[in-house]
Design an enzyme around this catalytic site. Structure first.
Site, PDB file in Angstrom:
ATOM      1  N   TYR A 154     -26.881 -28.796  14.781  1.00 26.71           N
ATOM      2  CA  TYR A 154     -25.596 -29.180  13.710  1.00 26.71           C
ATOM      3  C   TYR A 154     -25.076 -28.049  13.018  1.00 26.71           C
ATOM      4  CZ  TYR A 154     -23.747 -31.524   9.646  1.00 26.71           C
ATOM      5  OH  TYR A 154     -23.047 -31.876   8.438  1.00 26.71           O
ATOM      6  N   ARG A 179     -65.963 -26.057  -2.467  1.00 26.67           N
ATOM      7  CA  ARG A 179     -65.694 -24.655  -2.941  1.00 26.67           C
ATOM      8  C   ARG A 179     -66.706 -24.426  -4.155  1.00 26.67           C
ATOM      9  NH1 ARG A 179     -65.952 -19.198  -2.310  1.00 26.67           N
ATOM     10  NH2 ARG A 179     -64.659 -18.176  -3.664  1.00 26.67           N
ATOM     11  N   GLU A 224     -29.448 -28.746   3.814  1.00 22.48           N
ATOM     12  CA  GLU A 224     -28.700 -30.066   3.747  1.00 22.48           C
ATOM     13  C   GLU A 224     -28.210 -30.142   2.430  1.00 22.48           C
ATOM     14  OE1 GLU A 224     -28.917 -30.840   6.533  1.00 22.48           O
ATOM     15  OE2 GLU A 224     -30.749 -31.704   7.346  1.00 22.48           O
ATOM     16  N   ARG A 265     -21.728 -36.003 -10.914  1.00 24.16           N
ATOM     17  CA  ARG A 265     -20.071 -36.587 -10.769  1.00 24.16           C
ATOM     18  C   ARG A 265     -20.131 -37.986 -10.656  1.00 24.16           C
ATOM     19  NH1 ARG A 265     -18.575 -33.163  -6.846  1.00 24.16           N
ATOM     20  NH2 ARG A 265     -19.474 -34.567  -5.073  1.00 24.16           N
TER      21      ARG A 265
END
Length: 419
Positions: free
Chosen positions: A161, A305, A401, A413
């Site tokens: 792309y 652990r 992206e 917006r």
């Protein structure tokens, strides 16, 4: 092939026997199993669970054992991806008549999340490849679809792309790569930056300027590798995403047939943005997979652990941190899947939800992976441990992206212009 037939094919081809893996992810995670509260199959249909299992098995057996090697040696695992394409993962949401699987955006998210647990970098490239194949399928003519889509869906050929340029990242509408019409060809001049697969892929979906300034002057053309005038920059050295090459794509009097234009002149920016809406869901889904694997790796590490005479799992502080990680993961998954459904249904809120999902999931999942590394202590910083690679591979998801700052702009917006 109908979607149901595709699912049956996935189930048949994907019935991997669970074998001992030398990878660093699933050799422990599979033994302990997935905790119910973070189970990614919760709420899915039986069919979705089928192909999710296929994807998880493929990730465990074909990707995870090689993840570190692909990263260290910067190997683009072409043959492994072609195996994935045999399961229908090369054109997941491309229509069946041109070789796709014809699945939904939600189905796609489920698959990419599962695959990403095996190798996030490779799955992220596959998500871009799928986006390109879908763009040709949706906006191309029948001749273009029949020419390009079957080989892309089988991954006999790979796609890239091409939108970002050295001088236009977030401000994509200001791109400068020109395409001048001469007879029955466009002559392209300019360059694209940070192109995933660049130089190693076969098909380039390119946004170029055929008209005046702004988004309405942009068109979309498909440029095939080997076209005279098409060349590539050096292979970039990256922090992560090393199993996929990244190069500049350069056009110098590159003659592309007009018949390779997708849609009409001036439609390119719209095509690019529609592709990116799905791309944002895809990359958010890849983040989910990395975070899911990291939560399980952290949990397993805490259980084995020992410090100060007891396992780390007995530390309430670390228990709380693990709980926060699990909560972030499930919240991110729910938002991504909601956005995927909205995009599939072409709802008015789809663009905002895709932006929200990309913003939230990539931020939160990076936090999860980073915290998982911290829980491993010094071991987490060693390349012998998979968690560090998830951190490196997932970091770029907050940038590509559309940066997460741009996602905030899109959401704001929408909020401020709603009547």
């Amino acid at each position: 092939m109908a979607a149901t037939a595709t699912l049956s094919r996935l189930a048949q081809l994907g019935s991997y026997g669970i074998r001992r893996s030398r990878g660093l992810i699933f050799n422990r995670v599979q033994r302990r199993g997935i905790a119910a509260c973070i189970d990614p199959s919760a709420g899915l249909t039986d069919e979705q669970k089928e192909f999710q299992k296929v994807a998880f098995d493929f990730a465990a057996n074909e990707m995870a054992p090689h993840m570190a090697e692909w990263d260290q040696n910067e190997i683009f695992p072409v043959e492994t991806m072609r195996k994935a394409a045999q399961l229908g993962f090369g054109g997941i949401y491309v229509r069946p008549e041109v070789g796709g699987s014809g699945l939904s955006r939600l189905d796609t998210s489920i698959i990419f999340e599962a695959l990403s647990t095996g190798c996030t970098s490779t799955t992220a490239y596959m998500s871009i490849h799928n986006m390109c194949a879908w763009m040709i399928d949706v906006f191309g003519s029948n001749e273009q679809r029949e020419k390009f889509c079957p080989e892309l869906c089988s991954m006999e050929k790979f796609a890239s792309y091409c939108l970002t340029e050295p001088g236009s990242g977030s401000d994509a509408a200001s791109l400068l790569t020109s395409a001048k019409l001469q007879g029955d060809h466009y002559i392209l001049n300019g360059s694209k930056a940070f192109i995933s697969g660049g130089g190693d892929t076969d098909v380039y979906v390119v946004m170029c300027r055929t008209g005046g300034k702004g988004p309405k002057g942009i068109s979309c053309v498909v440029v095939e590798k080997g076209t005279p005038g098409l060349s590539f920059g050096k292979k970039e050295k990256k922090v992560g995403w090393n199993s996929q090459p990244t190069r500049a794509v350069i056009f110098e009097d590159c003659a592309v047939p007009v018949t390779n234009r997708l849609g009409v002149e001036g439609q390119g920016f719209n095509i690019a943005m529609k592709g990116l809406n799905g791309g944002r869901i895809n990359i958010a889904s890849c983040s989910l997979g990395a975070a899911h694997a990291s939560v399980q790796l952290a949990r397993d590490h805490l259980c084995v652990r020992k410090q100060f005479g007891e396992t780390l799992s007995n530390s309430q502080f670390l228990q709380f941190k693990l709980a926060e990680m699990a909560t972030r993961l499930v919240a991110s998954r729910l938002l991504v899947r909601q956005a995927a459904v909205a995009l599939q249904e072409d709802r008015p809120d789809a663009v905002s939800l895709c932006s929200m999902a990309k913003l939230f999931a990539t931020d939160e999942c990076f936090t999860i992976c980073n915290q998982a590394l911290q829980m491993h202590g010094g071991y987490g910083y060693l390349k012998d441990y998979a968690v560090q690679q998830f951190v490196r591979d997932i970091r770029v998801h907050q940038i590509l992206e559309g940066t997460n700052e741009v996602m905030r702009m899109i959401i704001a917006r929408n909020l401020l212009t709603e009547s």
